[in-house]
Design an enzyme around this catalytic site. Structure first.
Site, PDB file in Angstrom:
ATOM      1  N   GLU A  66     155.534  29.065  31.907  1.00 44.48           N
ATOM      2  CA  GLU A  66     155.627  28.007  30.890  1.00 44.48           C
ATOM      3  C   GLU A  66     156.701  26.985  31.270  1.00 44.48           C
ATOM      4  OE1 GLU A  66     156.747  27.763  26.194  1.00 44.48           O
ATOM      5  OE2 GLU A  66     155.598  29.507  26.851  1.00 44.48           O
ATOM      6  N   GLN A  67     157.834  27.475  31.816  1.00 47.97           N
ATOM      7  CA  GLN A  67     158.886  26.564  32.276  1.00 47.97           C
ATOM      8  C   GLN A  67     158.369  25.709  33.432  1.00 47.97           C
ATOM      9  OE1 GLN A  67     161.816  26.145  30.769  1.00 47.97           O
ATOM     10  NE2 GLN A  67     162.473  24.538  32.174  1.00 47.97           N
ATOM     11  N   ALA A  88     165.185  21.960  32.707  1.00 48.34           N
ATOM     12  CA  ALA A  88     165.750  22.896  33.689  1.00 48.34           C
ATOM     13  C   ALA A  88     164.709  23.237  34.755  1.00 48.34           C
ATOM     14  CB  ALA A  88     166.214  24.174  33.002  1.00 48.34           C
ATOM     15  N   ASP A 102     166.897  26.984  20.655  1.00 50.00           N
ATOM     16  CA  ASP A 102     167.075  25.611  20.196  1.00 50.00           C
ATOM     17  C   ASP A 102     166.827  25.615  18.696  1.00 50.00           C
ATOM     18  OD1 ASP A 102     167.495  24.803  22.810  1.00 50.00           O
ATOM     19  OD2 ASP A 102     165.451  24.073  23.084  1.00 50.00           O
ATOM     20  N   GLU A 145     173.926  19.187  24.380  1.00 45.35           N
ATOM     21  CA  GLU A 145     172.780  19.659  23.604  1.00 45.35           C
ATOM     22  C   GLU A 145     173.314  20.384  22.370  1.00 45.35           C
ATOM     23  OE1 GLU A 145     170.034  21.982  25.943  1.00 45.35           O
ATOM     24  OE2 GLU A 145     169.501  20.259  27.195  1.00 45.35           O
ATOM     25  N   HIS A 148     171.344  23.575  21.185  1.00 43.69           N
ATOM     26  CA  HIS A 148     171.080  24.699  22.088  1.00 43.69           C
ATOM     27  C   HIS A 148     172.208  25.733  21.991  1.00 43.69           C
ATOM     28  CE1 HIS A 148     169.289  26.287  25.931  1.00 43.69           C
ATOM     29  NE2 HIS A 148     170.502  26.778  26.040  1.00 43.69           N
TER      30      HIS A 148
END
Length: 185
Positions: A66-67, A88, A102, A145, A148
């Site tokens: 998925e990343q 990332a 998140d 962020e 996060h």
């Protein structure tokens, strides 16, 4: 990698094929998954303030594939400069550990909310730290962020915040012996 205190970034990628030891829903009934201890801590954190409708997990565990898809699609749609700044590299994302979440809106505006102020004062009591604070961008290599949060365990979170350290600084201190591992970790 042992425990919850380990770096994941381009200089410290995850081992190939890494998967969290166990996953659970981020909150009861949620489709978002986190590493089990992290999920329990988040449930306790949000339960303390009856925050179910004020602070909402919007992203948690992200499998490597998925990343990779997120990276590839962002690269295709926005180009390399944007992608490297905001996404990332696959294998180097904390979301692949299941220890990052998140919260609410993935926006800088989150830092102006009451939810963010509350988290800033209380997240460490449940083992969470804001992973990419504004004053540590040069060290983390990641833009601020405010949404996060990373689970490191209560003792480590308290130690990091007491010394105003980001995870890179804390891990370096543990490695060079200038800091000691918290006893409860």
């Amino acid at each position: 990698m042992k425990g919850h205190i380990f770096l994941v970034n381009p200089s410290h990628p995850l081992p190939e094929g890494y998967e969290p030891p166990s996953l659970s829903p981020a909150l009861p009934g949620s489709e978002i998954l986190l590493e089990s201890e992290c999920a329990s801590a988040l449930t306790a954190l949000l339960g303390r303030i009856d925050a179910w409708d004020k602070i909402i997990p919007v992203s948690g565990y992200r499998p490597h594939n998925e990343q990779q898809t997120l990276w590839d699609e962002t690269m295709r749609d926005y180009g390399e400069i944007f992608t490297r700044k905001y996404v990332a590299v696959p294998g180097c994302s904390e979301h692949e550990t299941g220890l990052s979440v998140d919260l609410n809106e993935v926006s800088d505006d989150f830092k102006y909310t009451e939810a963010y102020r509350w988290l800033s004062e209380n997240a460490e009591d449940y083992g969470f730290v804001q992973r990419y604070p504004e004053d540590k961008q040069e060290i983390t290599g990641i833009i601020t962020e405010p949404w996060h949060y990373r689970y490191v365990g209560q003792a480590a979170a308290k130690a990091m915040n007491a010394k105003s350290l980001c995870l890179e600084e804390y891990a370096a201190g543990l490695m060079d012996g200038s800091l000691e591992m918290p006893r409860s970790e």
